[in-house]
Each structure stands twice: as C-alpha cells, then as structure tokens.
Design an enzyme around this catalytic site. Structure first.
Site, PDB file in Angstrom:
ATOM      1  N   SER A 667       2.149  -4.720   1.363  1.00 51.49           N
ATOM      2  CA  SER A 667       1.692  -3.936   1.786  1.00 51.49           C
ATOM      3  C   SER A 667       0.416  -3.722   1.355  1.00 51.49           C
ATOM      4  CB  SER A 667       2.093  -3.206   2.060  1.00 51.49           C
ATOM      5  OG  SER A 667       2.736  -1.718   1.180  1.00 51.49           O
ATOM      6  N   LYS A 710       2.362   6.355   5.476  1.00 52.08           N
ATOM      7  CA  LYS A 710       1.104   6.627   4.443  1.00 52.08           C
ATOM      8  C   LYS A 710       0.041   6.823   4.415  1.00 52.08           C
ATOM      9  CE  LYS A 710       3.081   1.940   3.517  1.00 52.08           C
ATOM     10  NZ  LYS A 710       2.519  -0.467   3.557  1.00 52.08           N
TER      11      LYS A 710
END
EC number: 3.4.21.53
Length: 817
Positions: A667, A710
């Site tokens: 990611s 996140k």
C-alpha cells in the site's frame, strides 16, 4: 518556466471528496418505527442466502455422503443458525428407535445390541427388572413347595430303599461265606466270621493255613461282589440325582415359562427380544441354584470371597443396559457435542475396581454422541475433531460403514492390551454438521479425499452482506430480537441507525454490512450497560456512540502512546511545508481486535549507478514478500516510463524512517514512487498530505485495505501538530466506497480543516504533491521540459551521460595499460 510554457502544461483535474462520500449515513426515515418495542424480532438469517440454501439442500438430501461443512469466520452466527434450522427440521421427523445392550449368555465378552421402538426401551428394562424380581420369589417358592418336596423325597426314598434291599441281599451272600459287611460314610469293611463271631487279627494268625486260605478266598469273592454293588449304587445315585435335576428343571421351566410367556406375547413383533427371552429362559434354568434364598451371613461371606454377592451377579447378568432412551424426544435428536474426543463421540466401556480387581461387564457400556444422535443430527467443531486423537478416523469409518463399534483407543494405538468387551456394532444413520473456518475446509478438501466424499455440502457463511433497504430492516429486527431475548432496554430509531452505521464501518465498505453478529451484539450489550449506568429507560444514539467510543478507549492504549511520541518529537514527521525526496506514507497497526493508522516518513535518495531501486528494508530483511514485490514493480514502472530509448543509469534507495519491526504490504508503493520522482525531478513534495495506495506497472493506483484507519491516524497526528486547513490524505479512487470515517474527521472536512483526495493514476498524485503538472508525451514521445516527467528524464539522461563518460574513461585506461 515562462508564462507561455506554464500555460501549455495543464494540471489534471483532481477529485476532492465531499461530505456525502466520506461515510454511509443511515437515514432515520429508513426506519419506520419509534423504538424496537414495535419491531418484530428477526427469524432466520440475514445476508447469508447462499449458505442458507446450501444448508437447506444438505439437510433435506438423505443420500450417503451429503453431510454438511459450515464454514465462516467467528461471529458470523453459523453455530446459532445451524442449531436453529436443524432443531426446526428435526421436530417434524420421526423419533428414532431406542437401543440397549443385553448379556450374551453364550459369550459374555460380546454383548448383544437390541433396538426397540422409540420410548419402549425404558419399559423393556422395567419389564426385565420385574421378571427378575418375580423369579427370585417364585422359583424358591416352587422349589420348596410340598409337591416338589414330596416328589424329590419319593425319588430319594426309592433310591434309598433300593440300596437297602441290595445291601441286605449282599449281606446274605456274604454271611453264607462267613463274611460280614460293615458300612460307613466313608466306605465299607469286610470282617470274616468263625462260628458266627468276628475273627480278630490275633485269632486269624492262630488258624491253620487251610482255614486261612478258605477265609481269604471268601473275602475275595465278597470283595468282588461288594465292588460291583458299590459301582451299581453310584450309577443309580447319579440316576436319582438326574431325576431330581430333571424335576428341578421341569419346575423351573414351568415357573420361568409362565413368567416369560406374557413378555413374549408383548414383544412378539421384535425377533431380537424374543430370541433374548428364550436365551434368558435357558440360562435361568441352567443356573437355578443362583436364585435360592441366602442368609445375610452367606452374602457377607460371598463378598469377602468374590467381591460380589450372588444376588448382585444375577442382577448384572440379567440387567438391561438402556444405551439410548428416546422416550422424551420430540422428533429426531439433535446433539451438539462440544468436546468431541474419541470416547465422547463413539462411546466407551468403563471399568470398576473392587477388592483390588479391575473388571467390567456389558452394563458399563456408555453411549457416545453418535449413539445419541442416531437417526438425527450431530453438530461438531472441525478443529476439535481434528485435534483429538483418533476422532477423525473414527468419524470417517462410521459415516462410510454406517456402523458404530465401541472400541478402546488404547488398543487401536497399541498402548494397552487387556481383556475387554467387544459389543455388537450398532447400525447408525446420522447427518453430521461440522463447523470450521474456510481455511480448514480447503485444507481438508485438499489433503483428505475421504472428506470430499463424506462432506459434499459446503455452506460458506460470508463476513459481509449487501447494504440494502431490506437488510437495514432485518438488522433492525435483529436488534429487536436481541433486546427481547436478553431482556435489554429498547433502542430508539436513532440508536438503531447508529448501530447500523457501525456495522458498515466493521465491514470496511459503504456498500456492505458486517455479518459478524457477535460484534454487533457486543455494542448492543454495551449500549444497554451505559444506559443503565446513566439511569436511562431507553437506549438513544448517544448511548451507542458512547459504547463505540469506550470500546475504542479500552483498546487504544498503544495508539495513544504512539501519538504521544509524535507530539514529543520522538517520531519525526512533518505536516506542513514541502521537501524533496520525502513523503508521508500510511500504515495500519493492530493490537488485538483494535487496528489504528500510523503515518510514517518515507524517504528516497537517487544517485548515479546501475543498481536500480534499492529497498533498504529488504536488504535488512525487514521487508515482507508483498512489500518487496511492490518495490520491484516500481523498477518496472521506471523502466517502462523512462527507459524506452535510454537505459537507466540510476540508483535509488528507499526506506521507512524509524521503522524497527518490519513492513509488509504494497500500500506504500505509490508513496515510495513519489519520493523517487521527487528526488529525480528535484521537486519538493507537500508534507501536509499523506499518501496511501499501491501502484501497478502501468502507473495505475490500486485499492488498499484499512483506508479508514489510515486517514484517521494521519488526522490525529495533524491535530497534535496543529490543523492548518491544507492537510489531507490522498487515497485510491477505488477506495471511496470503503470510507466510513468517524464523525470528527467528517466534521473537520466539512469545516475545510482537512481534505481527502481520490486519484486513479501516479500522475494525479504527483501533481497534488508537487503542484507541477506531470506532463504528457507529445507526438515525438517528448515530455514538456518543466513537467515532472520532463525533469525526471532530464536527470536520468544526465546520469546516463555521466555514467557513459566514466565508462569510456575506464575503457581507455584499460586499453593503455
């Protein structure tokens, strides 16, 4: 860059997300009630149509091998549903037969199994108990009656009179030979006579030899006659005893026959019972002496000698071991075995120790779950089955042969060898429902071919369900059912809406709800507890919010410690300004059930060389396979983008700063690429933006996991550092539907204090971070000089020329030497 050139390079349109895109909001108008008090409780399952159909088909299919494996994550409700649907189906099915073990009178080590119609096993056991009680009373009475005693006395008298007559006749014969016979209990003795008087040894010695020889001859003759008579008497005595035994047997048969005849009529439709009754009758007649009355002193003596009285032995010998009693069953049995070890599943033979002697008999055979579920359903956990020695093999053998034998596990593994019972195998017809994880299902399917044959139905419970109006209504009904079942406070419409929004957050998607109902139930319980502590009579939205917040607070100690380290400057991160070769990446950390986002500084340095992209984490063995793959994809992207005509002569080193426990996942690959491009183009990257998203070889941004954590993690750091109104996060556009941000972040976006951008390509991201257009290649495949790609290519060409010049110098030096 001139004004004209700048106008030629246009920035790509970047999508900044609006409030309506940041979370799913369950509008209260979706719910047509005021409180759950008026909501009908849920019946059945929500959002598991595929698994439900598989279960229904498997349960209604009676063919061999159509057992069911129910897979799904913990908390998806598979056990609750399995028990519910199986119980409902089983109630309409016939009650299976009872099973019992009886003594095998020919070989007591091999007990016989007998089946009886449902509910009659207990009656049969009681009938046999009454029969035994009657035998204890009637047999001794019949064998002590006047008629029996008269007949037995007549046999004895006839024998005795016959013996007396024969003895008298023998005495006459002996007397004619001057010999008298003296009888005793131990035998007889011959005494010679002289002048009608017995001759002593002294007198015999004084006789002349001729007289002695005559007496000896007479003694020999009488001895032979006496021996023959004694042998005949013994034979006649045995005949007399046989007559008495025949008389006893006749009386016993008469008594037993009368008692058993009624039972034979009662159980005439059961050949197994009729056969057993006949064998029992013969055994009673054969062992009629065991039914005689004994005094208490005799019983105590028997216990000292043998450990059991004759009465106890008779009771055990003729008892009925009712193994399976379905008298109280309503329909087919449903057995949920929570501890499926070998003996709990297949039954056991127990042992008892008395007077230092270990023994067993058929009355100590105990049923297992397979016996109890015979004719019905057995529900077990796959992990428990596989962890207990011998259980899986025993289960397969039982399902394949449809017979269940009770055996010792120790004997099977050669651990112990001792005399034991071999009970007759019982035919079984059981549908097994096994529960486990999807991983366990695929593992068993792959490595055990018997599993494929025996468990042909796979009911896979999903962890998610679609966000539809129908499922919203069912979730409200589920909350209502939980409230009523657990006697909780009722939920208001707003509280139900907050719970439904929470299920969307747990699913990680705006278009889905979680199907892990245990997590939903936890929030329902906790909201009720907070309402109780407040003294509220009803649960409102604030109680649900408090339950969610407090649940997070109990688990986020590590997140708070990390945030303190950001605040104190231990973790280095910038949330303002711009820097070359430096970008804020986002990662997710987990602490038990709780996950949270943690921003990390990613840096890149580029310099002349041919090593390509160096992943410092990989070199130090701190990089997982997925992360290493992501870095290799960066090399492929750089080659495809910039080395079509000129080879790459660059070395780029990448690292996560202050990372000490390893990294995995791809990611951060887009953030790493931005850092490399920034270093090559010498363009600073905005530090008020954090980046997440993986990149493929074509430069497309791919979705990632944990997007909500996140974003919220970077937002918390920005709050600590101070919100400037420019900060935000760049996410893949394909993750927009996964957003279910908390209300604080949404409020900050609404106030313009925080921003969330969705991109689809590397070019969009680099433009957001640099404020410089990425640039598009013209007809001659040349990028504008002041674009990001133009700057990168210029730097790569400079590296290549410097590398080529250096290589030429080395070649000339080698040639001259």
């Amino acid at each position: 860059m001139s004004k004209e050139e700048k106008n030629q390079i246009e920035l790509l349109p970047i999508m900044e997300l609006g409030l309506e895109q940041l979370r799913f909001s369950c509008k209260e108008e979706y719910l047509d009630f005021e409180t759950t008090a008026t909501v009908a409780p849920l019946e059945g399952m929500i959002g598991q149509e595929r698994a439900v159909k598989a279960m229904e088909f498997g349960l209604h299919t009676k063919k061999p091998g159509y057992n069911i494996f129910v897979s799904g994550m913990v908390g998806t409700g598979k056990l609750t549903y399995a028990k519910q649907v199986v119980h409902k189906l089983a109630k309409g099915q016939p009650v299976p037969r009872d099973w019992c073990y009886v003594n095998n009178f020919e070989d007591s080590s091999q007990p016989i199994a007998i089946s009886l119609p449902a509910g009659t096993g207990e009656a049969f056991r009681q009938d046999m108990k009454e029969l035994l009680d009657n035998l204890r009373n009637d047999l001794p009475e019949a064998l002590s009656s006047e008629d029996f005693e008269r007949k037995r006395a007549a046999i004895r008298k006839a024998f005795q009179e016959q013996q007396i007559a024969k003895q008298e006749a023998l005495a006459e014969k002996a007397k004619a030979l001057s010999i008298t016979i003296r009888w005793s209990n131990t035998g007889y003795m011959l005494v010679p006579l002289l002048n009608g008087e017995p001759v002593s040894e002294e007198e015999f010695d004084k006789l002349d030899e001729e007289q002695k020889e005559i007496i000896k001859a007479n003694l020999q003759a009488v001895q032979e006659l006496t021996i023959a008579e004694v042998r005949q008497a013994q034979l006649e005595e045995r005949e007399a005893k046989d007559k008495i035994r025949a008389l006893v047997k006749k009386v016993a048969l008469f008594v037993v026959g009368n008692l058993i005849e009624e039972l034979q009529e009662k159980y005439r439709d059961n050949p197994e019972v009729i056969k057993y009754l006949e064998a029992l009758k013969q055994d009673v007649v054969k062992n009629v002496k065991d039914f005689k009355r004994t005094s208490s002193s005799e019983e105590q003596g028997q216990m000292v000698m043998f450990g059991k009285t004759t009465r106890e032995k008779v009771e055990e010998r003729h008892a009925i071991n009712l193994l399976v009693n379905n008298r109280n069953c309503e329909g087919a049995p449903v057995i949920v075995e929570t501890n499926p070890n070998y003996y709990n599943l297949c039954g056991r033979v127990e042992y008892s120790s008395r007077m230092g002697v270990v023994s067993t008999d058929f009355t100590m055979i105990k049923a297992g779950a397979f016996h109890l579920a015979n004719g019905g359903y057995l529900i077990v956990n796959a992990k428990d089955v596989l962890m207990n020695p011998g259980v899986w093999e025993a289960m397969k053998r039982t399902l394949k042969t449809k017979k269940l034998s009770i055996e010792s596990l120790g004997e099977q593994y050669g651990l112990i060898a001792m005399a034991s019972l071999k009970p007759q195998a019982i035919p079984v017809d059981v549908k097994v429902i096994m529960l486990g994880s999807p991983y366990l299902y695929h593992l068993m399917y792959q490595y055990d071919e018997d599993f494929r044959k025996l468990f042909k139905i796979h009911a896979d419970f999903d962890v998610q369900m679609d966000n539809t109006s129908d499922n919203i209504g069912k979730l409200a009904a589920f909350i209502s059912a939980t409230v009523k079942k657990e006697k909780l406070r009722e939920f208001t419409r707003a509280a139900v809406a907050r719970v439904i929004e929470y299920t969307s957050r747990l699913s990680g998607s705006q278009t889905k709800f979680t199907a892990r109902f245990n997590q939903i139930v936890d929030i329902i319980y906790e909201a009720d507890s907070w309402a109780a502590m407040e003294g509220a009579a009803i649960i409102d939205a604030d109680h649900v919010r408090q339950a969610i917040a407090e649940k997070r607070y109990r688990a986020n100690i590590y997140e708070e410690r990390i945030q303190e380290m950001f605040k104190e400057g231990i973790y280095l991160i910038d949330t303002d300004g711009a820097k070359v070769g430096q970008v804020n990446g986002l990662a997710v950390m987990g602490a038990g059930e709780y996950a949270f986002g943690k921003p990390s500084r990613i840096t890149a340095n580029t310099y002349l060389g041919r090593e390509g992209v160096i992943n410092i984490e990989r070199e130090t063995r701190m990089s997982g396979a997925s992360h290493s793959k992501g870095v290799l994809i960066l090399s492929s992207y750089l080659g495809h983008k910039y080395a079509q005509n000129t080879p790459l002569s660059v070395t780029a080193s990448l690292t996560f700063e202050q990372l000490y426990d390893g990294v995995d996942g791809d990611s951060a690959s887009s953030a790493e690429l931005y850092a490399i491009l920034s270093s090559l183009a010498e363009l600073p990257l905005r530090q008020d933006l954090a980046v997440t998203g993986s990149v493929n070889q074509k430069g497309e941004i791919q979705p990632i996991g944990g997007v909500n954590e996140k974003i919220e993690g970077f937002f918390e750091v920005c709050k600590i550092k101070g919100l400037t109104g420019r900060q935000g996060v760049i996410i893949p556009s394909r993750n927009v539907k996964d957003l279910q941000l908390n209300e604080e972040v949404v409020a900050a976006v609404g106030e313009g204090k925080f921003h969330i951008y969705a991109i689809t390509s590397v070019d969009e991201g680099i433009e957001l971070l640099t404020g410089v257009a990425a640039g598009e290649a013209g007809r001659d495949d040349v990028y504008p000089a002041q674009s990001v790609h133009g700057r990168v290519i210029a730097k790569l060409r400079a590296y290549h020329e410097a590398y080529s010049d250096d290589q030429d110098d080395k070649d000339r030096q080698d040639a001259s030497s």
